[in-house]
Design a protein around this motif. Structure first.
Motif, PDB file in Angstrom:
ATOM      1  N   LEU A 250       0.839  -1.203   0.000  1.00 47.34           N
ATOM      2  CA  LEU A 250       0.000   0.000   0.000  1.00 47.34           C
ATOM      3  C   LEU A 250       0.876   1.255   0.000  1.00 47.34           C
ATOM      4  CD1 LEU A 250      -2.993   1.102   0.381  1.00 47.34           C
ATOM      5  CD2 LEU A 250      -2.400   1.282   2.797  1.00 47.34           C
ATOM      6  N   ASN A 251       1.928   1.227   0.829  1.00 46.04           N
ATOM      7  CA  ASN A 251       2.832   2.377   0.881  1.00 46.04           C
ATOM      8  C   ASN A 251       3.540   2.609  -0.438  1.00 46.04           C
ATOM      9  OD1 ASN A 251       3.277   3.969   3.591  1.00 46.04           O
ATOM     10  ND2 ASN A 251       2.667   1.880   4.142  1.00 46.04           N
ATOM     11  N   LYS A 252       3.917   1.527  -1.115  1.00 45.08           N
ATOM     12  CA  LYS A 252       4.550   1.684  -2.431  1.00 45.08           C
ATOM     13  C   LYS A 252       3.569   2.273  -3.441  1.00 45.08           C
ATOM     14  CE  LYS A 252       7.746   1.201  -5.604  1.00 45.08           C
ATOM     15  NZ  LYS A 252       8.651   0.048  -5.711  1.00 45.08           N
ATOM     16  N   TYR A 253       2.333   1.802  -3.409  1.00 40.43           N
ATOM     17  CA  TYR A 253       1.306   2.320  -4.331  1.00 40.43           C
ATOM     18  C   TYR A 253       1.103   3.816  -4.117  1.00 40.43           C
ATOM     19  CZ  TYR A 253      -2.995   2.667  -7.041  1.00 40.43           C
ATOM     20  OH  TYR A 253      -3.939   3.032  -7.976  1.00 40.43           O
ATOM     21  N   PHE A 254       1.012   4.228  -2.858  1.00 41.25           N
ATOM     22  CA  PHE A 254       0.756   5.642  -2.565  1.00 41.25           C
ATOM     23  C   PHE A 254       1.966   6.532  -2.860  1.00 41.25           C
ATOM     24  CE2 PHE A 254      -2.952   4.804   0.565  1.00 41.25           C
ATOM     25  CZ  PHE A 254      -3.886   5.029  -0.439  1.00 41.25           C
ATOM     26  N   LEU A 255       3.141   5.924  -2.927  1.00 43.31           N
ATOM     27  CA  LEU A 255       4.306   6.722  -3.340  1.00 43.31           C
ATOM     28  C   LEU A 255       4.171   7.125  -4.809  1.00 43.31           C
ATOM     29  CD1 LEU A 255       7.174   7.836  -2.789  1.00 43.31           C
ATOM     30  CD2 LEU A 255       8.061   5.578  -3.444  1.00 43.31           C
ATOM     31  N   ASN A 256       3.689   6.190  -5.620  1.00 39.66           N
ATOM     32  CA  ASN A 256       3.588   6.434  -7.068  1.00 39.66           C
ATOM     33  C   ASN A 256       2.247   7.001  -7.509  1.00 39.66           C
ATOM     34  OD1 ASN A 256       6.143   5.288  -7.309  1.00 39.66           O
ATOM     35  ND2 ASN A 256       5.272   3.227  -7.488  1.00 39.66           N
ATOM     36  N   HIS A 257       1.225   6.786  -6.687  1.00 36.20           N
ATOM     37  CA  HIS A 257      -0.107   7.326  -6.985  1.00 36.20           C
ATOM     38  C   HIS A 257      -0.535   8.098  -5.743  1.00 36.20           C
ATOM     39  CE1 HIS A 257       0.387   3.405  -8.951  1.00 36.20           C
ATOM     40  NE2 HIS A 257      -0.257   3.907  -9.988  1.00 36.20           N
ATOM     41  N   LYS A 258      -0.259   9.371  -5.735  1.00 42.63           N
ATOM     42  CA  LYS A 258      -0.483  10.149  -4.510  1.00 42.63           C
ATOM     43  C   LYS A 258      -1.961  10.150  -4.145  1.00 42.63           C
ATOM     44  CE  LYS A 258       3.837  11.874  -4.412  1.00 42.63           C
ATOM     45  NZ  LYS A 258       4.833  10.834  -4.021  1.00 42.63           N
ATOM     46  N   PRO A 259      -2.280   9.898  -2.875  1.00 42.44           N
ATOM     47  CA  PRO A 259      -3.678   9.965  -2.453  1.00 42.44           C
ATOM     48  C   PRO A 259      -4.231  11.373  -2.634  1.00 42.44           C
ATOM     49  CG  PRO A 259      -2.212   9.610  -0.569  1.00 42.44           C
ATOM     50  CD  PRO A 259      -1.371   9.514  -1.798  1.00 42.44           C
ATOM     51  N   THR A 260      -5.527  11.455  -2.911  1.00 47.72           N
ATOM     52  CA  THR A 260      -6.171  12.757  -3.101  1.00 47.72           C
ATOM     53  C   THR A 260      -6.683  13.335  -1.784  1.00 47.72           C
ATOM     54  OG1 THR A 260      -8.232  11.622  -3.667  1.00 47.72           O
ATOM     55  CG2 THR A 260      -6.811  12.290  -5.502  1.00 47.72           C
ATOM     56  N   LYS A 261      -6.662  12.528  -0.731  1.00 46.18           N
ATOM     57  CA  LYS A 261      -6.978  12.998   0.614  1.00 46.18           C
ATOM     58  C   LYS A 261      -6.222  12.088   1.574  1.00 46.18           C
ATOM     59  CE  LYS A 261     -11.185  14.907   1.466  1.00 46.18           C
ATOM     60  NZ  LYS A 261     -12.658  14.918   1.720  1.00 46.18           N
ATOM     61  N   ILE A 262      -5.864  12.602   2.751  1.00 42.01           N
ATOM     62  CA  ILE A 262      -5.158  11.804   3.754  1.00 42.01           C
ATOM     63  C   ILE A 262      -5.854  12.004   5.099  1.00 42.01           C
ATOM     64  CG2 ILE A 262      -2.971  11.514   4.987  1.00 42.01           C
ATOM     65  CD1 ILE A 262      -1.523  12.272   2.421  1.00 42.01           C
ATOM     66  N   LEU A 263      -6.113  10.910   5.777  1.00 42.59           N
ATOM     67  CA  LEU A 263      -6.753  10.993   7.092  1.00 42.59           C
ATOM     68  C   LEU A 263      -5.683  11.059   8.171  1.00 42.59           C
ATOM     69  CD1 LEU A 263      -9.560   8.317   6.539  1.00 42.59           C
ATOM     70  CD2 LEU A 263      -9.446  10.724   5.812  1.00 42.59           C
ATOM     71  N   SER A 264      -5.899  11.928   9.143  1.00 44.32           N
ATOM     72  CA  SER A 264      -4.978  12.043  10.276  1.00 44.32           C
ATOM     73  C   SER A 264      -5.103  10.787  11.145  1.00 44.32           C
ATOM     74  CB  SER A 264      -5.352  13.285  11.090  1.00 44.32           C
ATOM     75  OG  SER A 264      -6.578  13.051  11.763  1.00 44.32           O
ATOM     76  N   PRO A 265      -4.194  10.606  12.094  1.00 39.72           N
ATOM     77  CA  PRO A 265      -4.285   9.411  12.964  1.00 39.72           C
ATOM     78  C   PRO A 265      -5.518   9.401  13.869  1.00 39.72           C
ATOM     79  CG  PRO A 265      -2.110  10.426  13.112  1.00 39.72           C
ATOM     80  CD  PRO A 265      -2.978  11.369  12.364  1.00 39.72           C
ATOM     81  N   GLU A 266      -6.315  10.482  13.854  1.00 38.21           N
ATOM     82  CA  GLU A 266      -7.619  10.430  14.547  1.00 38.21           C
ATOM     83  C   GLU A 266      -8.436   9.249  14.029  1.00 38.21           C
ATOM     84  OE1 GLU A 266      -9.494  14.089  13.391  1.00 38.21           O
ATOM     85  OE2 GLU A 266      -8.037  15.347  14.419  1.00 38.21           O
ATOM     86  N   TYR A 267      -8.182   8.900  12.775  1.00 37.23           N
ATOM     87  CA  TYR A 267      -8.988   7.880  12.091  1.00 37.23           C
ATOM     88  C   TYR A 267      -8.426   6.471  12.247  1.00 37.23           C
ATOM     89  CZ  TYR A 267     -11.620  11.722  10.123  1.00 37.23           C
ATOM     90  OH  TYR A 267     -12.413  12.835   9.982  1.00 37.23           O
ATOM     91  N   LEU A 268      -7.308   6.351  12.920  1.00 43.22           N
ATOM     92  CA  LEU A 268      -6.771   5.016  13.191  1.00 43.22           C
ATOM     93  C   LEU A 268      -5.808   5.148  14.347  1.00 43.22           C
ATOM     94  CD1 LEU A 268      -5.550   2.422  10.540  1.00 43.22           C
ATOM     95  CD2 LEU A 268      -5.211   2.276  12.991  1.00 43.22           C
ATOM     96  N   TRP A 269      -6.358   5.054  15.508  1.00 45.70           N
ATOM     97  CA  TRP A 269      -5.527   5.265  16.702  1.00 45.70           C
ATOM     98  C   TRP A 269      -5.377   3.965  17.472  1.00 45.70           C
ATOM     99  CZ3 TRP A 269      -2.065   8.614  17.301  1.00 45.70           C
ATOM    100  CH2 TRP A 269      -1.439   8.778  18.549  1.00 45.70           C
ATOM    101  N   ASP A 270      -4.316   3.923  18.278  1.00 46.01           N
ATOM    102  CA  ASP A 270      -4.084   2.789  19.159  1.00 46.01           C
ATOM    103  C   ASP A 270      -3.757   3.386  20.525  1.00 46.01           C
ATOM    104  OD1 ASP A 270      -2.964   0.672  20.633  1.00 46.01           O
ATOM    105  OD2 ASP A 270      -2.386  -0.340  18.775  1.00 46.01           O
ATOM    106  N   ASN A 271      -4.583   3.083  21.514  1.00 42.76           N
ATOM    107  CA  ASN A 271      -4.415   3.716  22.820  1.00 42.76           C
ATOM    108  C   ASN A 271      -3.111   3.353  23.506  1.00 42.76           C
ATOM    109  OD1 ASN A 271      -6.688   5.319  22.766  1.00 42.76           O
ATOM    110  ND2 ASN A 271      -8.015   3.696  23.577  1.00 42.76           N
ATOM    111  N   SER A 272      -2.429   2.322  23.008  1.00 42.71           N
ATOM    112  CA  SER A 272      -1.115   2.017  23.572  1.00 42.71           C
ATOM    113  C   SER A 272      -0.107   3.120  23.226  1.00 42.71           C
ATOM    114  CB  SER A 272      -0.611   0.669  23.058  1.00 42.71           C
ATOM    115  OG  SER A 272      -0.308   0.743  21.683  1.00 42.71           O
TER     116      SER A 272
END
Ligand code: 2GW
Ligand code: MN
Length: 296
Positions: A250-272
């Motif tokens: 996924l990271n390789k794909y997004f390097l070559n195909h830039k996402p049109t929006k990015i979600l902050s870590p609010e959208y995927l958090w780990d309380n640890s």
């Protein structure tokens, strides 16, 4: 789909004026150098966005995999999604599982439904995780394209704990990984072996994206998942497996195909990771799991 949002004539609304000289957040990056918004609390007006997407009658598919013992996560996932995920919009929950009988019955609001898709399981957990790319691409082409406008693809060992709405939608979007959003690119856990299709050099990379939350229009998610699956198969033929599996690809794909929006870590958090001041909301949070018990 999104091009048409601008053609919508909104009703009169009362809201505070955006101020050119007074940005709502100064503590975080809210726009990438390629002009993709980074979604943080305080940067968007959900009423304007809801009006736009409501008038387009947007349909959203949420894909989630629950293979083997991971079916235990479905109940809390669905119950909390009903409280926080795309409330007021049309939602299809696509639950991919090898244990369809273990999918619990959860009461859903109108316009929302659970679609159980039976799929095979894989012996190795790495394959369970990576094969999600293949399954999403297959169903995107055959089914999702006819039923929804956007796909949101997430991990199941999670619960929603605050608003996740149409502010996340865009042609193709990814999410900043909670462990790396402050980090330097050299420290990102990208795949570093050139023999892998997921290889990223130390002098490359924008962000480290999480494998557990991405999405976009069905067409764009098809392209992403199909390309990641092909890369995974090429690696397999070459007897190499990327360090973080599907997440590396996924990271390789997004390097070559830039996402049109990015979600902050609010959208995927780990309380640890604790709760830093920059995080005003924790919208989607990892459910602690007994690794030994759940994975064996
Ligand atoms: C079983 C043993 C060990 C690891 C995973 C599994 C397993 C995963 C399983 O028995 N059944 C199953 O349905 N899964 C699915 O794969 C489930 O949807 C789960 O959320 C997803 C990823 O596994 P998970 O959540 O246990 O691993 P994380 O939280 O460390 O995932 C991150 O890294 C993965 C790659 O290693 C993926 O990129 C994932 O998207 C990341 O969040
Ligand atoms: Mn997970």
């Amino acid at each position: 789909y999104l091009d048409h949002l601008l053609e919508i004539r909104l009703p009169r609304m009362n809201y505070s004026q955006p101020e050119t000289m007074n940005p709502p957040r100064r503590d975080i990056l809210v726009m990438t150098p390629w002009f993709a918004p980074i979604v943080w609390d305080g940067t968007f007006n959900i009423d304007i966005l809801n009006q736009q997407f409501k008038q387009r009658n947007v349909r959203i598919g949420l894909t989630v995999f629950a293979i083997k013992k991971y079916v235990v996560f479905i109940q809390l996932f669905l119950e909390t999604a009903e409280k926080f995920f795309m409330v007021g919009h049309k939602v299809n929950y696509y639950i991919m599982t090898d244990r369809p009988k273990d999918v619990p019955n959860v009461t859903l609001a109108e316009g929302r439904k659970v679609v159980v898709l039976e799929i095979q399981s894989y012996a190795r957990w790495q394959d369970v995780s990576m094969r999600r790319m293949e399954m999403i691409s297959l169903f995107a082409k055959e089914q999702f394209i006819q039923e929804v406008d956007f796909l949101v693809c997430v991990d199941v060992d999670m619960r929603f704990s605050d608003h996740v709405g149409v502010e996340i939608l865009s042609d193709i979007f990814g999410t900043l990984h909670p462990a790396f959003y402050r980090g330097q690119r050299q420290q990102f856990t990208y795949e570093r072996r050139p023999a892998s299709q997921a290889y990223i050099a130390y002098i490359e990379g924008d962000f480290y994206y999480a494998g557990g939350f991405f999405g976009g229009t069905v067409d764009e998610v098809y392209k992403l998942t199909n390309q990641c699956h092909n890369a995974i198969m090429t690696d397999k033929a070459n007897s190499i497996e990327a360090l973080w599996h599907d997440e590396s690809h996924l990271n390789k794909y997004f390097l070559n195909h830039k996402p049109t929006k990015i979600l902050s870590p609010e959208y995927l958090w780990d309380n640890s990771m604790g709760v830093p001041e920059v995080l005003r909301k924790r919208r989607f949070v990892a459910v602690p799991k007994n690794h030994v018990q759940i994975r064996n």
